[in-house]
Design a protein around this motif. Structure first.
Motif, PDB file in Angstrom:
ATOM      1  N   MET A  17       0.764  -1.094  -0.162  1.00 30.72           N
ATOM      2  CA  MET A  17      -0.011   0.065   0.153  1.00 30.72           C
ATOM      3  C   MET A  17       0.711   1.473   0.121  1.00 30.72           C
ATOM      4  O   MET A  17       2.024   1.188   0.508  1.00 30.72           O
ATOM      5  N   LYS A  18       0.221   2.344  -0.441  1.00 33.10           N
ATOM      6  CA  LYS A  18       0.860   3.684  -0.468  1.00 33.10           C
ATOM      7  C   LYS A  18       0.087   4.172   0.533  1.00 33.10           C
ATOM      8  O   LYS A  18      -0.888   4.880   0.514  1.00 33.10           O
ATOM      9  N   ILE A  19       1.071   4.619   1.714  1.00 32.24           N
ATOM     10  CA  ILE A  19       0.541   5.257   2.969  1.00 32.24           C
ATOM     11  C   ILE A  19       0.981   6.515   3.224  1.00 32.24           C
ATOM     12  O   ILE A  19       2.209   6.479   3.252  1.00 32.24           O
ATOM     13  N   VAL A  20       0.098   7.730   3.264  1.00 26.26           N
ATOM     14  CA  VAL A  20       0.433   8.901   3.600  1.00 26.26           C
ATOM     15  C   VAL A  20       0.293   9.070   5.015  1.00 26.26           C
ATOM     16  O   VAL A  20      -0.582   8.758   5.603  1.00 26.26           O
ATOM     17  N   ILE A  21       1.446   9.619   5.601  1.00 22.36           N
ATOM     18  CA  ILE A  21       1.542   9.878   7.197  1.00 22.36           C
ATOM     19  C   ILE A  21       1.745  11.347   7.220  1.00 22.36           C
ATOM     20  O   ILE A  21       2.740  11.940   6.968  1.00 22.36           O
ATOM     21  N   VAL A  22       0.904  12.026   8.012  1.00 22.03           N
ATOM     22  CA  VAL A  22       1.027  13.590   8.197  1.00 22.03           C
ATOM     23  C   VAL A  22       1.232  13.585   9.766  1.00 22.03           C
ATOM     24  O   VAL A  22       0.744  13.010  10.565  1.00 22.03           O
ATOM     25  N   GLY A  23       2.382  14.557   9.760  1.00 18.34           N
ATOM     26  CA  GLY A  23       2.993  14.456  11.274  1.00 18.34           C
ATOM     27  C   GLY A  23       4.017  13.359  11.424  1.00 18.34           C
ATOM     28  O   GLY A  23       4.237  12.955  12.402  1.00 18.34           O
TER      29      GLY A  23
ATOM     30  N   HIS B 296       5.031  -1.473   3.916  1.00 21.53           N
ATOM     31  CA  HIS B 296       4.269  -0.517   2.788  1.00 21.53           C
ATOM     32  C   HIS B 296       5.262   0.613   2.533  1.00 21.53           C
ATOM     33  O   HIS B 296       6.242   0.832   3.078  1.00 21.53           O
ATOM     34  N   ASP B 297       4.860   1.196   1.228  1.00 20.82           N
ATOM     35  CA  ASP B 297       5.489   2.456   0.950  1.00 20.82           C
ATOM     36  C   ASP B 297       4.824   3.636   1.566  1.00 20.82           C
ATOM     37  O   ASP B 297       3.653   3.850   1.606  1.00 20.82           O
ATOM     38  N   ILE B 298       5.671   4.348   2.260  1.00 20.41           N
ATOM     39  CA  ILE B 298       5.221   5.485   3.182  1.00 20.41           C
ATOM     40  C   ILE B 298       5.687   6.651   2.566  1.00 20.41           C
ATOM     41  O   ILE B 298       6.843   6.986   1.914  1.00 20.41           O
ATOM     42  N   VAL B 299       4.737   7.768   2.578  1.00 16.88           N
ATOM     43  CA  VAL B 299       4.898   9.080   2.153  1.00 16.88           C
ATOM     44  C   VAL B 299       4.673   9.908   3.358  1.00 16.88           C
ATOM     45  O   VAL B 299       3.840  10.054   3.846  1.00 16.88           O
ATOM     46  N   LYS B 300       6.093  10.491   3.877  1.00 17.03           N
ATOM     47  CA  LYS B 300       5.984  11.331   4.954  1.00 17.03           C
ATOM     48  C   LYS B 300       5.670  12.808   4.732  1.00 17.03           C
ATOM     49  O   LYS B 300       6.134  13.227   3.924  1.00 17.03           O
ATOM     50  N   ALA B 301       4.713  13.050   5.607  1.00 13.28           N
ATOM     51  CA  ALA B 301       4.328  14.587   5.295  1.00 13.28           C
ATOM     52  C   ALA B 301       4.453  15.176   6.667  1.00 13.28           C
ATOM     53  O   ALA B 301       4.217  14.533   7.539  1.00 13.28           O
TER      54      ALA B 301
ATOM     55  N   ARG C 107      -2.602   9.453  -6.436  1.00 14.39           N
ATOM     56  CA  ARG C 107      -3.432   8.354  -5.950  1.00 14.39           C
ATOM     57  C   ARG C 107      -2.615   7.490  -4.723  1.00 14.39           C
ATOM     58  O   ARG C 107      -1.236   7.323  -4.792  1.00 14.39           O
ATOM     59  N   PHE C 108      -3.326   7.298  -3.447  1.00 13.09           N
ATOM     60  CA  PHE C 108      -2.804   6.628  -2.411  1.00 13.09           C
ATOM     61  C   PHE C 108      -3.938   5.753  -1.744  1.00 13.09           C
ATOM     62  O   PHE C 108      -5.078   5.717  -1.846  1.00 13.09           O
ATOM     63  N   ASP C 109      -3.266   4.848  -1.073  1.00 12.14           N
ATOM     64  CA  ASP C 109      -4.375   3.776  -0.477  1.00 12.14           C
ATOM     65  C   ASP C 109      -4.849   3.926   1.195  1.00 12.14           C
ATOM     66  O   ASP C 109      -5.781   3.816   1.366  1.00 12.14           O
ATOM     67  N   ALA C 110      -3.871   4.873   1.901  1.00 10.03           N
ATOM     68  CA  ALA C 110      -4.502   5.171   3.196  1.00 10.03           C
ATOM     69  C   ALA C 110      -3.591   6.522   3.564  1.00 10.03           C
ATOM     70  O   ALA C 110      -2.516   6.848   3.349  1.00 10.03           O
ATOM     71  N   LEU C 111      -4.188   7.205   4.483  1.00 16.79           N
ATOM     72  CA  LEU C 111      -3.972   8.361   5.004  1.00 16.79           C
ATOM     73  C   LEU C 111      -3.996   8.184   6.799  1.00 16.79           C
ATOM     74  O   LEU C 111      -4.996   7.949   7.053  1.00 16.79           O
TER      75      LEU C 111
END
Lengths: 200, 200
Positions: free
Chosen positions: B1-7, B24-29, B55-59
């Motif tokens: 999954m492509k997961i965006v983590i805010v904070g 998973h693949d993490i996008v750090k925000a 496009r992403f799978d989880a926030l």
């Protein structure tokens, strides 16, 4: 007791006034009618109400609007309506009334069943109600001078079936008079930090 | 999954990134660091983040500030900080991310133990957390395309004892790694509309 009821002309407010008016002095407040008028979205209006009312023993709020709508169309501004009105309007009744309420007095605010049991189009109402209930639990442990705070969470009222019935299919309605007992429990009892769920 | 983590740079966010990054693949925000920067109090900033991420799978949101202070000194503007930041900031991550999240994706927001178990000076945090949890319960039944939403409610983190310990005496702390499991349950499980209480 001298009890201020905000939203006294509403379905719920009338029932609360009837229940508590049998034993206490009621000051009716409303946006456009009552012994005193108040717009709870305006801090100045709330201050003016309290200045006119003077010392009191209990404040009951049966007031506050939110925006209902499909979540996939709702924007932040529409959520802001409920935050400014039903949430911060009622919270401001507490913040601005703290200094004129008598020792041992009580604040009783109104949330609703959607905190726990949501319906379509009700995301803003749920948010606001959840915020109110948690605020009251927290405020209860900080209020000075024996002041108390509780929230009443009514389900759909029998008197509102014609307007709201289609949104609340399967919910057991209660009469406004039944819901009014929650306010009597809060005002005339001794508990604080409670949510009285009047769900039928 | 492509997961965006805010904070993602925070104590909790780092632990969530470590837990989920193993699989998973993490996008750090973050506000000032990460793969992409975002200020959750700005709708434009959130839109720009999603445009960049695609496009992403989880926030996962582990972000949001509130004002702590003695209730008898707090005014509506101070409550407004938490409403605009931790509450509507996180809600806007959902509202503005609905169109770019993949079918079956999930949003996981962060509340905290003060919803149910309040401390002195925490009335705003309690209000905001209660609003978030009720919003998520309601949003869960309206989200389309198999989208899910949950909230994680951590207690005080062991890593934060030095800063927050005096305010949370008697609370059993948990490690950020333990709290991160709640986010894994939300993202990798199938439940929706839940509050995962990680209270030790």
């Amino acid at each position: 007791m001298k009890i201020v009821i905000v939203g006294a002309a509403g379905t719920l407010g009338q029932a609360v006034a009837a229940e508590l008016g049998a034993r206490h002095d009621i000051v009716k407040a409303g946006r456009s009618s009552g012994d005193v008028t108040v717009d709870i979205t305006s801090a100045d209006s709330i201050r003016a109400m309290y200045a006119k009312v003077g010392r009191f023993d209990a404040l009951v709020s049966a007031a506050g609007s939110v925006h209902f709508g499909p979540m996939d169309k709702m924007n932040a501004a529409e959520y802001g309506i409920g935050l400014a009105d039903k949430l911060m309007g009622q919270v401001n009744l507490v913040l601005l009334g703290r200094d004129t309420i008598a020792d041992g007095g009580s604040f009783t605010l109104t949330s609703g069943i959607l905190t726990d049991d949501p319906i379509r189009y009700g995301t803003s109402a749920s948010m606001v109600n959840g915020g109110l209930e948690a605020f009251a639990r927290a405020a209860a442990i900080e209020l000075p001078r024996g002041l108390r705070i509780n929230v009443v969470s009514p389900t759909m009222l029998e008197e509102s079936i014609e307007s709201y019935g289609p949104y609340f299919r399967g919910y057991q309605p209660v009469s406004a008079a039944r819901a009014a007992l929650g306010y009597a429990k809060s005002v005339e009892g001794a508990q604080t930090g409670q949510v009285y769920r009047i769900w039928g």
